[in-house]
Structures are given as structure tokens and as C-alpha cells.
Design a protein around this motif. Structure first.
Motif, PDB file in Angstrom:
ATOM      1  N   ARG A 291       0.845  -1.189   0.000  1.00 38.98           N
ATOM      2  CA  ARG A 291       0.000   0.000   0.000  1.00 38.98           C
ATOM      3  C   ARG A 291       0.874   1.229   0.000  1.00 38.98           C
ATOM      4  O   ARG A 291       1.671   1.412   0.922  1.00 38.98           O
ATOM      5  CB  ARG A 291      -0.831   0.000   1.291  1.00 38.98           C
ATOM      6  CG  ARG A 291      -2.243  -0.307   1.033  1.00 38.98           C
ATOM      7  CD  ARG A 291      -3.205   0.000   2.104  1.00 38.98           C
ATOM      8  NE  ARG A 291      -2.818  -0.085   3.502  1.00 38.98           N
ATOM      9  CZ  ARG A 291      -3.668   0.174   4.468  1.00 38.98           C
ATOM     10  NH1 ARG A 291      -4.893   0.519   4.188  1.00 38.98           N
ATOM     11  NH2 ARG A 291      -3.304   0.084   5.726  1.00 38.98           N
TER      12      ARG A 291
ATOM     13  N   MET B 238      -7.441  -8.629   5.778  1.00 41.93           N
ATOM     14  CA  MET B 238      -8.153  -7.362   5.972  1.00 41.93           C
ATOM     15  C   MET B 238      -8.591  -6.776   4.630  1.00 41.93           C
ATOM     16  O   MET B 238      -7.754  -6.402   3.805  1.00 41.93           O
ATOM     17  CB  MET B 238      -7.242  -6.354   6.682  1.00 41.93           C
ATOM     18  CG  MET B 238      -6.570  -6.895   7.934  1.00 41.93           C
ATOM     19  SD  MET B 238      -7.712  -7.386   9.226  1.00 41.93           S
ATOM     20  CE  MET B 238      -7.938  -5.846  10.075  1.00 41.93           C
TER      21      MET B 238
ATOM     22  N   ALA C 141      -9.773  -3.663   3.621  1.00 45.87           N
ATOM     23  CA  ALA C 141      -9.891  -2.338   4.251  1.00 45.87           C
ATOM     24  C   ALA C 141     -10.299  -1.283   3.219  1.00 45.87           C
ATOM     25  O   ALA C 141     -11.489  -1.082   2.988  1.00 45.87           O
ATOM     26  CB  ALA C 141      -8.576  -2.006   4.956  1.00 45.87           C
TER      27      ALA C 141
ATOM     28  N   GLY D 134      -6.443   4.292   6.691  1.00 48.94           N
ATOM     29  CA  GLY D 134      -6.755   3.031   6.010  1.00 48.94           C
ATOM     30  C   GLY D 134      -6.855   1.852   6.953  1.00 48.94           C
ATOM     31  O   GLY D 134      -6.766   0.698   6.516  1.00 48.94           O
ATOM     32  N   TYR D 135      -7.034   2.107   8.249  1.00 53.64           N
ATOM     33  CA  TYR D 135      -7.214   1.007   9.204  1.00 53.64           C
ATOM     34  C   TYR D 135      -8.693   0.813   9.526  1.00 53.64           C
ATOM     35  O   TYR D 135      -9.460   1.783   9.587  1.00 53.64           O
ATOM     36  CB  TYR D 135      -6.434   1.270  10.502  1.00 53.64           C
ATOM     37  CG  TYR D 135      -4.971   0.930  10.340  1.00 53.64           C
ATOM     38  CD1 TYR D 135      -4.504  -0.353  10.614  1.00 53.64           C
ATOM     39  CD2 TYR D 135      -4.079   1.878   9.865  1.00 53.64           C
ATOM     40  CE1 TYR D 135      -3.176  -0.681  10.424  1.00 53.64           C
ATOM     41  CE2 TYR D 135      -2.748   1.565   9.673  1.00 53.64           C
ATOM     42  CZ  TYR D 135      -2.300   0.280   9.954  1.00 53.64           C
ATOM     43  OH  TYR D 135      -0.986  -0.041   9.748  1.00 53.64           O
ATOM     44  N   ILE D 136      -9.055  -0.446   9.760  1.00 51.89           N
ATOM     45  CA  ILE D 136     -10.442  -0.781  10.088  1.00 51.89           C
ATOM     46  C   ILE D 136     -10.680  -0.540  11.579  1.00 51.89           C
ATOM     47  O   ILE D 136      -9.860  -0.921  12.421  1.00 51.89           O
ATOM     48  CB  ILE D 136     -10.729  -2.258   9.720  1.00 51.89           C
ATOM     49  CG1 ILE D 136     -10.663  -2.446   8.197  1.00 51.89           C
ATOM     50  CG2 ILE D 136     -12.081  -2.702  10.266  1.00 51.89           C
ATOM     51  CD1 ILE D 136     -10.742  -3.901   7.738  1.00 51.89           C
TER      52      ILE D 136
ATOM     53  N   GLY E 268      -5.947  -4.001  14.373  1.00 47.61           N
ATOM     54  CA  GLY E 268      -4.607  -3.460  14.139  1.00 47.61           C
ATOM     55  C   GLY E 268      -4.051  -3.927  12.811  1.00 47.61           C
ATOM     56  O   GLY E 268      -4.810  -4.267  11.895  1.00 47.61           O
ATOM     57  N   ASP E 269      -2.737  -3.943  12.724  1.00 48.77           N
ATOM     58  CA  ASP E 269      -2.074  -4.340  11.487  1.00 48.77           C
ATOM     59  C   ASP E 269      -1.917  -5.862  11.479  1.00 48.77           C
ATOM     60  O   ASP E 269      -1.133  -6.423  12.250  1.00 48.77           O
ATOM     61  CB  ASP E 269      -0.704  -3.662  11.392  1.00 48.77           C
ATOM     62  CG  ASP E 269      -0.055  -3.914  10.042  1.00 48.77           C
ATOM     63  OD1 ASP E 269       0.234  -2.942   9.327  1.00 48.77           O
ATOM     64  OD2 ASP E 269       0.148  -5.102   9.684  1.00 48.77           O
ATOM     65  N   ALA E 270      -2.683  -6.511  10.615  1.00 49.06           N
ATOM     66  CA  ALA E 270      -2.714  -7.980  10.624  1.00 49.06           C
ATOM     67  C   ALA E 270      -1.335  -8.565  10.329  1.00 49.06           C
ATOM     68  O   ALA E 270      -0.906  -9.522  10.990  1.00 49.06           O
ATOM     69  CB  ALA E 270      -3.740  -8.488   9.607  1.00 49.06           C
ATOM     70  N   GLY E 271      -0.625  -7.990   9.347  1.00 44.16           N
ATOM     71  CA  GLY E 271       0.710  -8.503   9.004  1.00 44.16           C
ATOM     72  C   GLY E 271       1.645  -8.436  10.198  1.00 44.16           C
ATOM     73  O   GLY E 271       2.315  -9.418  10.542  1.00 44.16           O
TER      74      GLY E 271
HETATM   75  N1  URA Z   1      -4.602  -3.714   7.063  1.00 46.93           N
HETATM   76  C1  URA Z   1      -4.458  -4.139   8.324  1.00 46.93           C
HETATM   77  O1  URA Z   1      -3.592  -4.939   8.633  1.00 46.93           O
HETATM   78  N2  URA Z   1      -5.304  -3.644   9.269  1.00 46.93           N
HETATM   79  C2  URA Z   1      -6.260  -2.759   8.984  1.00 46.93           C
HETATM   80  O2  URA Z   1      -7.003  -2.365   9.882  1.00 46.93           O
HETATM   81  C3  URA Z   1      -6.392  -2.336   7.644  1.00 46.93           C
HETATM   82  C4  URA Z   1      -5.540  -2.824   6.707  1.00 46.93           C
END
Ligand code: URA
Length: 209
Positions: free
Chosen positions: A104, A133, A135, A192-194, A199-202
Motif C-alpha cells: 500500500r 483485511m 480495508a 486506512g485502518y479498520i 490493528g495491522d494484521a501482518g
Molecule cells: N490492514 C491491516 O492490517 N489492518 C487494517 O485495519 C487495515 C488494513
């Protein structure tokens, strides 16, 4: 929201709630995602084509049904898609695997492709794209656009979590692609976060934060 399959099974919802907790360890986050992915695989493969083969039981010969796992391609959007891919491969071990590398752009939030590797004969295959995600929807839209160039028989999209904005973007670009998700959260924030999200899934899968 037609063409959205909300997987509301209590086991999935329970595990998702545990994953959302900010103090869930990398180990338990990854394990729970793996378990949910197996359960989502069960839902998304529900209508997979089957064929009859001859089987000899200890008592007699019969015609029995099997799925042709080799016709199925699981396409993981790197890097977080790996977290779902592993669980799905546990229950569909014969599936082929493709990878799409997208990142992204932090300013524009648009998807930039850096890797694309698929099995051959995609026109004979059913594709399941996985990314935890959905998003902004930009990566999913770009991934499906690229896959459609290869003319697969079908495409489905599986995520763990999405939001109204992600669903709308995806459905506008690809109304023919069903979305399977465990939850549709409230909204997308300006980064761009839900929300409330997880949080950040990765980072949470790989322990990179
Ligand atoms: N990607 C993520 O890892 N978390 C989000 O909330 C949005 C995009």
C-alpha cells in the motif's frame, strides 16, 4: 450487501474476538487465524465441484465423491495472506498456490504490484483469493483485476475482517466476486485502518512491531 457471506459460526466469532485483543501474543494470534481459516475454508468450498470415483471398501465396490483439489488455486496477497493460506492448505492440501505481492502506498493508499506468480492453466481453475483485511479494498481490487486477465473459471475472496468502505469498493469493481468474511466492522479511518478492527494484521501475524 449482496454477494457478501458473513461467516457467523460461533467458533469463528469466538476466535475472532480473542484475536482482536491488543494483548494477544503473536503466537496465539497466528494460531487463531490458522484455526479460523480452516473454518472459513469449509464455508468457501461448500459449492466446489465434485466427481465420482470408484472405491473398494472392505465389503464391496462403490462410486464415491471426491473434490479435485488440484483445480483449486489459493491466491495469497502478500504478506498477510500467508496467515490465511496456511490454515486453508491444512484442509485442502491438494490446492495449488499463487502469490501476489502488493504494498500500500502510504500516501495514496493505492496498491502497487511487486510480485505475481500463478500456476499454469488458470483458465481451468477456481480461484480463492485470501487476505485477512479488506480495508480500502484497493489491494483486493487490483489483485482480482490481474487474476481476471488469466480468465479463471471462478474467483472468490476470503478475508477475516472488512468494513463498509472495503465491501463497497470491491463490489463496485468486481460485483461478480463473492466476499467471505467473519465480520464487517464499523468504518475505515483516515490511515486506512479498520475500526474497531484488530490493528495491522501482518505485524500481528509475524510479530514485526
Ligand atoms: N490492514 C491491516 O492490517 N489492518 C487494517 O485495519 C487495515 C488494513
Amino acid at each position: 450487501m449482496s454477494n457478501v457471506h458473513l461467516v457467523s459460526h460461533p467458533l469463528v466469532q469466538h476466535k475472532l474476538t480473542l484475536m482482536r485483543r491488543k494483548d494477544a501474543s503473536t503466537n496465539s494470534f497466528r494460531r487463531l487465524l490458522n484455526e479460523i481459516s480452516m473454518l472459513m475454508a469449509y464455508e468457501v468450498t461448500r459449492d466446489m465441484p465434485m466427481q465420482d470415483i470408484e472405491v473398494e471398501t472392505p465389503l464391496e465396490t462403490m462410486q464415491a465423491k471426491v473434490i479435485d483439489g488440484k483445480k483449486l488455486v489459493l491466491v495469497s496477497i502478500l504478506r498477510a495472506g500467508t496467515g490465511i493460506l496456511d490454515g486453508m492448505l491444512t484442509v485442502v492440501p491438494g490446492a495449488r498456490v499463487g502469490h501476489i505481492g502488493l504494498y500500500r502506498d502510504p500516501k495514496t493508499l493505492t496498491a502497487v504490484e511487486y510480485y505475481f506468480k500463478m500456476p499454469g492453466e488458470m483458465e481451468n481453475r477456481d480461484v480463492i483469493v485470501v487476505d485477512p483485511m479488506l480495508a480500502t479494498g484497493n489491494s483486493a481490487v487490483a489483485a482480482v483485476e490481474r487474476l481476471k486477465e488469466l480468465n479463471p473459471k471462478s474467483i472468490k475472496f476470503v478475508c477475516l475482517l472488512t468494513c463498509p468502505e472495503g465491501v463497497a469498493t470491491m463490489q463496485k469493481a468486481h460485483p461478480d466476486v463473492p466476499i467471505y468474511t467473519a465480520a464487517i466492522d464499523r468504518e475505515l479511518n483516515s490511515h486506512g485502518y479498520i475500526l474497531p478492527g484488530l490493528g495491522d494484521a501482518g505485524d500481528r501475524i509475524f510479530g514485526t512491531k
